[in-house]
Write a protein that holds these residues in place. Structure first.
Motif, short mmCIF file in Angstrom:
data_model
loop_
_atom_site.label_atom_id
_atom_site.label_comp_id
_atom_site.label_asym_id
_atom_site.label_seq_id
_atom_site.Cartn_x
_atom_site.Cartn_y
_atom_site.Cartn_z
N THR A 130 0.33 6.98 8.22
CA THR A 130 1.01 6.04 9.13
C THR A 130 2.46 6.40 9.41
O THR A 130 3.07 5.81 10.29
CB THR A 130 0.96 4.62 8.53
OG1 THR A 130 1.53 4.65 7.21
CG2 THR A 130 -0.48 4.13 8.42
N ASP A 186 -7.31 5.85 0.24
CA ASP A 186 -7.33 4.38 0.24
C ASP A 186 -7.33 3.81 -1.17
O ASP A 186 -7.29 2.59 -1.35
CB ASP A 186 -8.57 3.88 0.99
CG ASP A 186 -8.51 4.18 2.48
OD1 ASP A 186 -7.38 4.25 3.01
OD2 ASP A 186 -9.57 4.36 3.11
N GLU A 203 -11.16 11.57 12.09
CA GLU A 203 -10.90 10.31 12.78
C GLU A 203 -10.13 9.30 11.92
O GLU A 203 -9.49 8.39 12.44
CB GLU A 203 -12.21 9.68 13.26
CG GLU A 203 -13.18 9.33 12.14
CD GLU A 203 -14.50 8.78 12.65
OE1 GLU A 203 -15.22 8.16 11.85
OE2 GLU A 203 -14.80 8.98 13.85
N GLY A 204 -10.17 9.49 10.61
CA GLY A 204 -9.45 8.56 9.73
C GLY A 204 -8.02 8.96 9.47
O GLY A 204 -7.27 8.24 8.80
N LYS A 243 0.84 -1.19 0.00
CA LYS A 243 0.00 0.00 0.00
C LYS A 243 0.87 1.24 0.00
O LYS A 243 1.93 1.25 0.61
CB LYS A 243 -0.90 0.00 1.24
CG LYS A 243 -2.00 -1.05 1.20
CD LYS A 243 -2.91 -0.92 2.40
CE LYS A 243 -4.05 -1.92 2.32
NZ LYS A 243 -4.95 -1.81 3.50
N ARG A 298 -5.26 9.28 11.46
CA ARG A 298 -4.23 8.41 12.04
C ARG A 298 -4.20 7.05 11.37
O ARG A 298 -3.15 6.40 11.29
CB ARG A 298 -4.49 8.23 13.54
CG ARG A 298 -3.95 9.35 14.39
CD ARG A 298 -2.47 9.23 14.57
NE ARG A 298 -1.94 10.17 15.55
CZ ARG A 298 -0.67 10.23 15.89
NH1 ARG A 298 0.22 9.45 15.33
NH2 ARG A 298 -0.26 11.11 16.79
N ARG A 299 -5.35 6.59 10.89
CA ARG A 299 -5.39 5.28 10.22
C ARG A 299 -4.72 5.35 8.86
O ARG A 299 -4.04 4.41 8.44
CB ARG A 299 -6.84 4.82 10.08
CG ARG A 299 -7.01 3.51 9.32
CD ARG A 299 -8.44 3.03 9.33
NE ARG A 299 -9.35 3.97 8.71
CZ ARG A 299 -9.55 4.04 7.39
NH1 ARG A 299 -8.85 3.28 6.56
NH2 ARG A 299 -10.41 4.90 6.90
N ARG A 300 -4.90 6.47 8.17
CA ARG A 300 -4.38 6.58 6.81
C ARG A 300 -2.95 7.12 6.78
O ARG A 300 -2.14 6.70 5.95
CB ARG A 300 -5.29 7.49 5.98
CG ARG A 300 -6.68 6.91 5.76
CD ARG A 300 -7.52 7.83 4.88
NE ARG A 300 -8.82 7.26 4.57
CZ ARG A 300 -9.93 7.51 5.26
NH1 ARG A 300 -9.88 8.32 6.31
NH2 ARG A 300 -11.08 6.96 4.92
#
Length: 479
Positions: free
Chosen positions: A372, A342, A365-366, A242, A368-370
């Protein structure tokens, strides 16, 4: 296959050049071509085949050789395609015409040419061998390094086609042996390419001052991607990686934009990105003034960045200082960017001061997930600024004001470091960081021009920046 004489006896029409190519009547063929050289690549009415297609498909090697040796004004079309997209080599392969195939390959016929159905000559030669138990053409193509693993439009390799006919252990053994040899060779080639790419990577990284964590991460990505190349060369099935979205945190002048540009080139080199382009944007490039303007404006920039890096500078400006500010459209731009992260089509780098960037991190909120990977760009020390000065002078770009100039031997890293410590306060250094170097050098060049005498300089003196010039450059800057 009827001889040319029998064909003529059944028809009052004289044999065509394609008929001569089929019958193998070399003297008649030569006569027709010499009388009318434009027939060299003429297509027949039904199959749109050239004389070379026909001669190759009937293994009339003398005519094939005559055509390949032709020295007229028009050149033979070695890769001409018939109505099915087949080249003369396809015709030789599908009919087991080994002698013709060898002649075509010796003259450079493309062994991986694909017909309309995606089949290569090797696919067709395997089909022929299954029917005739004649492996010569398959062997000839394999000796010319025909790819055993290439797929047709149905996803079938030449080996897969073996399952479509009667079991033939000898043919399967021949293909498997060559497949394994090709894998070994590709692995060796991938290893050599890996070493070359790693050397290029190390050279590029050497131009980045400081940033130990980022350099380590680059090496990890590079080694992983290059090992993946080797794994695939060996035929191993592995998942794709990714794209790594990042945040660059630090003060202005710490090299965030420069590193993003280097990163684009490196990530393209190691295969993470299809292009090396870096699209640099700020709030004004993304946010509209009225309702409905921001989404399309941001999407256009994302589209422009596809295949490369979208570098969002001063990203914290997308987030309003007051949460109640519902007239600010920066959040809409950020959400548009988040929505494509994504997809794998673009790598996003958010850049800005460390403290204000916390607003961006907490706003979605997304995030930190995206995102990295976080890299902190610290303020440059005097030593690092001296190293940057040397890097800029040793490898300047042509549109740089200092292109063609050089530093005097007395301008060592240590000497420039001492000069910066003496002439620039810590506050000034932290405010400007790497932004100090270019104006210092430009001022130094002006000082060089001022002190030169028109009548007494040599070529070397005209291009040499001294420690005195740098000192004058720094003093002008500090004032």
């Amino acid at each position: 296959m009827a001889p040319a004489q029998d064909q003529r006896s059944r028809s009052s029409k004289p044999a065509t050049i394609h008929g001569c190519a089929q019958s193998g009547d070399l003297s008649a063929f030569q006569k027709k071509l010499q009388e009318n050289p434009s027939l060299l690549n003429a297509r027949n009415a039904v199959m749109a085949q050239t004389p070379l297609h026909v001669a190759a498909g009937y293994n009339n090697a003398m005519i094939v050789k005559f055509l390949l040796d032709w020295r007229g004004p028009e050149k033979i079309e070695l890769e001409a395609k018939n109505m099915y997209g087949e080249t003369p080599l396809h015709m030789a392969a599908k009919n087991g015409c080994n002698e013709a195939a060898q002649l075509l390959l010796d003259r450079g016929a493309f062994v991986e040419a694909k017909a309309n159905n995606g089949m290569t000559p090797l696919h067709l030669a395997v089909w022929y061998s299954l029917r005739a138990e004649d492996y010569l053409t398959v062997k000839t193509l394999l000796e010319s390094d025909a790819d055993c693993n290439v797929k047709d439009n149905e996803g079938m390799t030449p080996l897969n086609h073996l399952s479509q006919g009667p079991r033939n252990e000898k043919l399967q053994e021949l293909l498997n042996w060559h497949l394994e040899e090709q894998r070994k060779r590709k692995a060796i080639e991938a290893c050599c390419e890996t070493k070359a790419k790693m050397a290029e990577l190390e050279e590029a990284i050497s131009n980045i001052v400081g940033l130990h964590d980022l350099k380590l991460q680059l090496r990890k990505w590079a080694k992983g991607m290059l090992l993946d190349e080797k794994r695939r060369a060996l035929g191993l099935k592995i998942a794709s990686r990714k794209p790594p979205h990042m945040a660059f945190l630090g003060n202005p002048g710490t090299g965030k934009t420069m590193v993003a540009r280097i990163l684009g080139r490196l990530l393209h080199m190691i295969g993470i990105l299809p292009t090396d382009k870096v699209t640099e944007v700020q709030r004004t490039d993304l946010v509209g003034e009225f309702v409905g303007h921001t989404g399309p404006k941001t999407r256009r920039k994302i589209k422009e960045a596809e295949g490369g890096i979208l570098f969002v500078d001063e990203a914290y400006r997308l987030i309003p200082m007051q949460k109640a500010d519902d007239k600010d459209y920066g959040l809409e731009a950020l959400e548009e960017i988040m929505s494509v992260m994504d997809s794998g089509k673009v790598i996003v780098i958010f850049a800005g001061y460390s403290e204000p960037m916390k607003r961006v991190i907490s706003s979605n909120e997304g995030f930190r997930r995206r995102v990295t990977k976080f890299f902190y760009f610290g303020d440059f020390s005097s030593t690092e600024l001296a190293q940057i000065t040397h890097l800029k002078m040793n490898a300047p770009v042509k549109d740089n004001l200092l292109y063609g100039f050089k530093l005097h031997p007395s301008c060592s890293v240590e000497a420039i470091e001492e000069l910066i410590e003496r002439e620039i306060t810590e506050k000034q250094r932290k405010e400007m960081n790497g932004g100090l170097v270019d104006p210092m050098l430009e001022n130094a060049r002006e000082n060089l021009d001022l002190r030169l005498d028109f009548d007494s300089v040599d070529a070397d003196s005209l291009l040499t920046v001294t420690i005195e010039d740098l000192e004058a450059g720094l003093r002008s800057l500090s004032q």
